[in-house]
Design an enzyme around this catalytic site. Structure first.
Site, PDB file in Angstrom:
ATOM      1  N   GLU A  93       0.790  -1.225   0.000  1.00 57.02           N
ATOM      2  CA  GLU A  93       0.000   0.000   0.000  1.00 57.02           C
ATOM      3  C   GLU A  93       0.826   1.281   0.000  1.00 57.02           C
ATOM      4  OE1 GLU A  93      -3.001  -0.107   3.041  1.00 57.02           O
ATOM      5  OE2 GLU A  93      -3.870  -1.979   2.306  1.00 57.02           O
TER       6      GLU A  93
ATOM      7  N   GLU B 228      -5.729  -8.557   1.309  1.00 58.53           N
ATOM      8  CA  GLU B 228      -6.248  -8.082   2.596  1.00 58.53           C
ATOM      9  C   GLU B 228      -7.733  -7.807   2.442  1.00 58.53           C
ATOM     10  OE1 GLU B 228      -4.462  -4.767   4.687  1.00 58.53           O
ATOM     11  OE2 GLU B 228      -2.448  -5.484   4.200  1.00 58.53           O
TER      12      GLU B 228
HETATM   13  C1  FCB Z   1      -4.276  -1.916   5.642  1.00 55.11           C
HETATM   14  C2  FCB Z   1      -2.880  -2.231   6.132  1.00 55.11           C
HETATM   15  C3  FCB Z   1      -2.843  -3.203   7.272  1.00 55.11           C
HETATM   16  C4  FCB Z   1      -3.940  -2.956   8.265  1.00 55.11           C
HETATM   17  C5  FCB Z   1      -5.267  -2.877   7.575  1.00 55.11           C
HETATM   18  C6  FCB Z   1      -6.427  -2.670   8.497  1.00 55.11           C
HETATM   19  O1  FCB Z   1      -4.294  -0.651   5.066  1.00 55.11           O
HETATM   20  O2  FCB Z   1      -2.105  -2.738   5.080  1.00 55.11           O
HETATM   21  O3  FCB Z   1      -1.575  -3.128   7.859  1.00 55.11           O
HETATM   22  O4  FCB Z   1      -3.654  -1.802   8.958  1.00 55.11           O
HETATM   23  O5  FCB Z   1      -5.257  -1.839   6.628  1.00 55.11           O
END
Ligand code: FCB
Length: 784
Positions: free
Chosen positions: A159, A360
């Site tokens: 990210e 994620e």
């Molecule tokens: C993302 C991050 C991770 C965590 C989630 C909730 O942006 O990559 O580390 O903080 O959000």
């Protein structure tokens, strides 16, 4: 493929990151990272102590049937100063972790950069320096040298948008810089690091390699309801601009070797293009094998002429970021599973060759540990709904190879600390004990059957238990309440049904036979301007936490004599077990009256008259003292105060704090009274500055008033902060979006809400509780 099945070989797993779980930040030669130094960070905390407990955690994943585990390597653990010397024990740790994973049959996926830059590199300019990208490539090579024989999947960066724009634009993440130009420069250098890192991995013979992006479909409120609806031209332009900043800024360079033309013009205007050198984009655009897609929520915007830019999105003037009328997680993120389908549809259309993985997805909810487990139905259904959305995308042909839940463990959520709970596994911070939540068990079943269960996850009800046990609802209720008048046979049947269904006895079951309603009344007295954001947050958090504890919430308004009477009747009739009363103003007599009913009452805000009713408040006087002391420390001596209505207790306390700090410096306050909105703040500030041209600072008792003061100063031709420094109180979102960004005293809305909910719960348990006063923290920005 049945509707609930996933393709053969679909990869199921979880993601974590080093800083969020490892702890041991000063052990075995690890160097400091920017997150150890950042004021919002957790220096020295054990986090989940994963550094020591990794073998147990791997065993846990094995038991859950995970096929893949995405972890991040901590750069400062491996290279304490970010360059040169390698730290043997640090590398040994990852070596052991990888061996354990392989022995457990779990594929290791390594992320090389998940935001924990070595502080030594930050001291040399961090991501604003091009050199950092080259240091990253060296580091990538070094890690690959050690683990490359066993790690088959590599991600360069996680990210980069967050790291660049929250770290360097809005400053809410480490390293806490707030400059639009630096944010764009950092973003490019991160992309360059990806390109150089990828090249290093390739030349070392790495297996699969790619990058992880946080992607979010950008929509108008109309489109959120109906994708076919056509936005106005202005709204479409707002969508395109935010999409460029959020998504295309990274997708296009990585997958097409170019910046979007519209964005390039914006970057040039803001940061120049000196940092983008010939050849950079060729390198950044070399083919990847896998795009990691992190999806949580969509971004909803519309055109709003005059709106100030959000510093996390430099160039977003005239765009309004809208709240979404839908359920949210405890983090406040709207839950929109169909956003994932939209996103994948778009990616498949624009980059059809790209293989993807959901790297994620997950949710923060308030969990309640009960004697028989953690029944996190919301998290389970969040994941389930997103898997259904993903299933639709697979059906449409999206090349998605796997799904990783964020996250395995409850861990450190960056600047939010331990408050956020994203784990499938609960971690007791005192003992480090791990407990599987229901969502973990449910996920284990999904993995085992490579697909979703047929029915939707629903909280089992009293009826379901009664039906399964073949008894009446009243019998279930009696068993739940421990009554003796039930036959041993019926009791056994009920208990068996309860344990098979994972039923949590709730309000209905208990209230059938006890006098408890398991309902809490949330009473809003007259809403006053400026308090809305706080009240909204409090309503959201208190509701989510109390509901998590099995209470139902009745929201009641007490803004007229008549409605106040109704509230009193409601409570006297015992239709609520407890009352949470907000906001503070005006509720003195009502609070006392309600307290006399014998039902526990808790308040938000210090009551005007000393009272035995427990309350949660912020240290208003301390916050105002800190803001004033900060102005004094900056050499300001002639400080005016824009003072809100003095019948409000919070304003009285802020005034007292301001006065105290001035008194200590041998100065006297100079007040202009105002109402609560920006216009009256501007008018008061204008009066102060015209009548007292010598003033070199203003302190306002709220940040709406401070925003008014900024406007007044600008209208009078005063530069902020050169001629007049301005500080406010309260941290509404707009404070960081003004130009210059406002220094304000942060009033932590979520913390107040959580304290309020906790206070209510302990009162309901019959425990005595005194007032809670939360510290207020000064957030220094550019206006002082
Ligand atoms: C993302 C991050 C991770 C965590 C989630 C909730 O942006 O990559 O580390 O903080 O959000």
């Amino acid at each position: 493929m049945s509707t609930a099945r996933f393709p053969e070989g679909f990869v199921w797993g979880v993601s974590t990151s080093a800083y969020q779980i490892e702890g041991a930040t000063t052990e075995d030669g690890r160097g400091p990272s920017i997150w150890d130094v950042f004021p919002g960070g957790r220096n020295g905390d054990p986090a989940c102590d994963h550094y020591r407990r990794h073998a147990d955690d791997v065993r846990l994943m094995k038991d859950l049937g995970m096929a893949a585990y995405r972890f991040s390597v901590s750069w400062p653990r491996v290279m304490p100063t970010g360059r040169g010397r390698l730290n043997g024990p640090g590398l040994d740790f990852y070596d052991r972790l990888v061996d354990e994973l392989l022995a457990a049959g779990i594929a290791p996926y390594a992320t090389l950069y998940h935001w924990d830059l070595p502080q030594a590199l930050e001291d040399e300019g961090g991501w604003t320096s091009r050199d950092t990208a080259h240091r990253f490539a060296d580091y990538a090579r070094a890690v690959h040298d050690r683990l490359g024989d066993r790690v088959g999947t590599w991600f360069t960066l996680n990210e980069p948008w967050v790291a660049a724009f929250l770290g360097h634009g809005s400053g809410v993440h480490a390293p806490g810089r707030s400059s639009a130009a630096e944010a764009f420069t950092a973003a490019h250098h991160m992309l360059l690091a990806h390109g150089l890192g990828l090249e290093a991995l390739r030349s070392a013979g790495a297996g699969r390699a790619g990058i992880l992006l946080n992607l979010s479909p950008v929509l108008t409120p109309g489109q959120l309801g109906d994708m076919e609806s056509r936005p106005s031209e202005e709204d479409a332009a707002a969508v395109a601009r935010i999409d460029a900043l959020h998504n295309r800024q990274f997708l296009e360079p990585v997958l097409r070797g170019r910046y979007p033309a519209d964005l390039l013009a914006l970057i040039e205007r803001t940061a120049g293009l000196g940092h983008v050198r010939d050849g950079d984009l060729d390198l950044i655009g070399r083919p990847i094998d896998l795009l990691g897609v992190n999806y949580y929520t969509p971004t909803v915007v519309q055109a709003r002429p005059g709106a100030v830019a959000d510093p996390a999105f430099p160039g977003s003037e005239d765009v309004l970021f809208c709240s979404v009328p839908t359920a949210v997680t405890a983090m406040g993120w709207p839950i929109v599973p169909s956003g994932l389908t939209l996103l994948l549809r778009r990616l498949s259309r624009e980059y059809p060759e790209t293989e993807m993985m959901i790297t994620e997805n997950g949710a923060d909810f308030v969990d309640v540990v009960t004697a028989d487990g953690i029944h996190d139905v919301e998290r389970t259904s969040f994941i389930e709904e997103h898997l259904r959305a993903l299933r639709v995308s697979l059906e449409e042909g999206a090349k998605v190879r796997g799904y990783l839940v964020w996250s395995l463990l409850d861990c450190v959520e960056w600047a939010d600390g331990y408050r956020r709970k994203f784990g499938l596994v609960h971690v007791d911070l005192e003992t480090q004990r791990r407990r599987l939540k229901d969502s973990a068990l449910w996920y284990r079943d999904v993995i085992a059957r490579n697909g979703l269960p047929d029915g939707r996850t629903r909280r089992p009800t009293l009826e379901t238990v009664a039906a399964r046990a073949g008894v009446s609802r009243a019998t279930v209720s009696r068993v739940v309440n421990g009554e003796a008048s039930v036959s041993a046979e019926a009791r056994d049947a009920v208990l068996r049904a309860i344990s098979e269904l994972g039923y949590v006895p709730n309000a209905a079951a208990r209230s059938l036979v006890t006098r408890r309603t398991d309902t809490v009344a949330l009473v809003l007295s007259e809403p006053r301007h400026g308090g809305d954001a706080l009240i909204a947050a409090v309503v959201r958090y208190v509701t989510s936490m109390l509901e998590g504890a099995g209470k139902q919430i009745t929201l009641m308004l007490a803004d007229t004599a008549d409605s106040r009477r109704r509230v009193i009747q409601h409570v006297e009739a015992r239709q609520a077990d407890g009352v949470v009363l907000l906001p503070p103003d005006d509720h003195g007599p009502l609070a006392e009256r309600l307290a006399r009913t014998g039902v526990p009452v808790v308040l938000l805000g210090r009551p005007a008259v000393a009272s035995l009713v427990p309350h949660v408040a912020v240290d208003d006087a301390g916050g105002a003292r800190a803001a004033t002391a900060h102005l004094l420390a900056g050499g300001r001596r002639r400080i005016g105060m824009v003072c809100g209505p003095t019948d409000l207790v919070a304003v009285q306390d802020r005034l007292a704090g301001h006065r105290d700090a001035l008194r200590e410096a041998g100065l006297r306050p100079l007040l202009a009274l105002s109402g609560l909105d920006r216009e009256s703040g501007a008018a008061a500030a204008r009066r102060l500055l015209s009548d007292h041209p010598e003033l070199d600072a203003l302190f306002a008792t709220s940040d709406d008033l401070a925003i008014g003061a900024l406007r007044a100063a600008r209208d009078l031709g005063r530069r902020v902060p050169e001629d007049v420094a301005i500080a406010g109180f309260g941290d509404i979102d707009a404070a960081s979006c003004t130009t210059p960004a406002l220094t304000t005293v942060r009033v932590p809305a979520e913390d107040q809400a959580l304290a309020l909910a906790r206070l209510m719960l302990s009162r309901l348990d019959g425990r005595h509780a005194g007032p809670v006063v939360l510290p207020a923290r000064l957030v220094v920005r550019d206006s002082t």
